[in-house]
Design an enzyme around this catalytic site. Sequence first.
Site, PDB file in Angstrom:
ATOM      1  CD  GLU A   1      -7.015   0.111 -13.987  1.00  0.00           C
ATOM      2  OE1 GLU A   1      -7.542   1.229 -14.206  1.00  0.00           O
ATOM      3  OE2 GLU A   1      -7.395  -0.934 -14.522  1.00  0.00           O
TER       4      GLU A   1
ATOM      5  CB  CYS B   1      -8.358   7.678 -10.788  1.00  0.00           C
ATOM      6  SG  CYS B   1      -9.525   6.335 -10.562  1.00  0.00           S
TER       7      CYS B   1
ATOM      8  N   PRO C   1       0.837  -1.212   0.000  1.00  0.00           N
ATOM      9  CG  PRO C   1      -0.631  -1.526   1.753  1.00  0.00           C
ATOM     10  CD  PRO C   1       0.690  -1.993   1.230  1.00  0.00           C
TER      11      PRO C   1
END
Length: 472
Positions: A231, A265, A161
């Site tokens: 992504e 995003c 993470p």
Amino acid sequence: MTETSQLALRNPRTGEIDAQMPVTPVDAIHRLAASLRAAQADWARQTIEARCQRLDALADAMQARRAAFCKVLLADTGRWHETQIEVDGTIAAIRRWAAQAPQCLADDEPRQEAIPFIQTRQTWVPYPLLGVISPWNFPLMLTLIDAAPALAAGCSVIAKPSEVTPRFVPLLREALAEAGLEQVFALVIGAGATGQAVIEVSDTICFTGSVATGRKVGEACTRRFIPASLELGGKDPALVLSDADIEHAARAIAWAGFVNGGQSCMSIERVYVEAPVADRFIAALVAQANALQLAWPDPQQGQIGPIIAASQIAVVRRQLDDARARGARALTGGELVEHGGTWCPPTVLVDVDEDMLVMREETFATVLPVVVVADEAEAIARANGTEFGLSAAVFTQSPERAQRVARQLEGGGISINDASLTGMVQTAEKQSFKFSGMGGSRMGKASIRRFVRARALLINTGAASPWWFPAV
Ligand code: NAD
């Protein structure tokens, strides 16, 4: 790159460093990878149904710790409402994979080919070890969104993470142990160097983050000859056409631009509105913005949380300064506010042009620049005039017009008469266009195919193949 042995964790509400976490040493990552690989062989031999039962057990273990997850995510991100949605949405996504994965990866029945004595059978072989590298804006969801289908497919997973928001890691380790998944899913802590070490030990990578880092990750994966699912960032446009329901469009766009403090995003970051409805739309959007409040001092009161990552504060400030210097006007908001941490009040900008940083670079804050356009063609051309291609939104009451416009937009998910639906609907397949990413769909049934390689069994059922050399 070297890293210190402790991460200093900053609370974005107060701006104070209030916790530390130990960085996972690189040699420990290599040892972990070896043990995850060893366990994966057995994991992949289990039935997919048995693996999915463990995913359900993980969802149960997380549900039992729901309040604790919300508490640590609040400390790292400073926002309350989105944290509840994130935790519940992550648990629901794990359960959905547990239910769906068996159909997605069922081996095909033997299939008769055009050649009469040849049958084929399709099988799927999981990559042994998936590496996940995730960002800070939805720390839990974006660490598990790829890990869950990969586990169902039979991979082991090593996840790193973001160094900005790792406080949930000890809690997730506990839940993984309770679900019996700790042998096949490990979490490591650290920043870029730790991410590089994860790439070095993995067989495939799922990266979520910025374009700049995505490029480095893509290059590192290419050097290792392993696939990378990237992504990346976005600069999503919303198009408000002259026949749109204006109140409806303003509400949807305000939500998509301002929820999570604009730190998604797929946040709407540019609005193109046709001239005949521009005044009405801008007034409605400003009214929406004015009705929102900073979630300060009580995180449960108000809608707008702080800027999460300290490094993002300068980015937002630079874009607002640049816009103002070039003649943009803020009809509401426009200045960052300090309450220990830094907050961006909902901001509607007009008199903007495409050269401004706020129109070209990802902002990741509650800033909505609105551009008035002459017609549909100009709206489409401007919407596509960016290096990003994540998603977009179109507002019109004509279904034909909606289809026509949506099909011309360069992005993988186009919301019609709504915005940022890709954040709420995880079943429709979509890919990123242009610099917003690379790789297969993260959503829908195709997602799980990213974690397996296709292996065909090609069976001769008894005849001598006519292409062989003559019998001797
Ligand atoms: P970032 O690129 O700074 O960091 C992402 C991750 O990469 C972090 O875990 C970081 O430690 C790691 N990292 C940094 N350098 C690395 C290196 N050299 N090798 C390997 N790993 C490295 O992104 P961020 O600021 O954490 O997140 C915000 C960005 O994420 C925005 O651009 C946003 O649009 C994007 N994002 C995209 C999606 C999507 O689905 N397309 C979803 C959420 C966020």
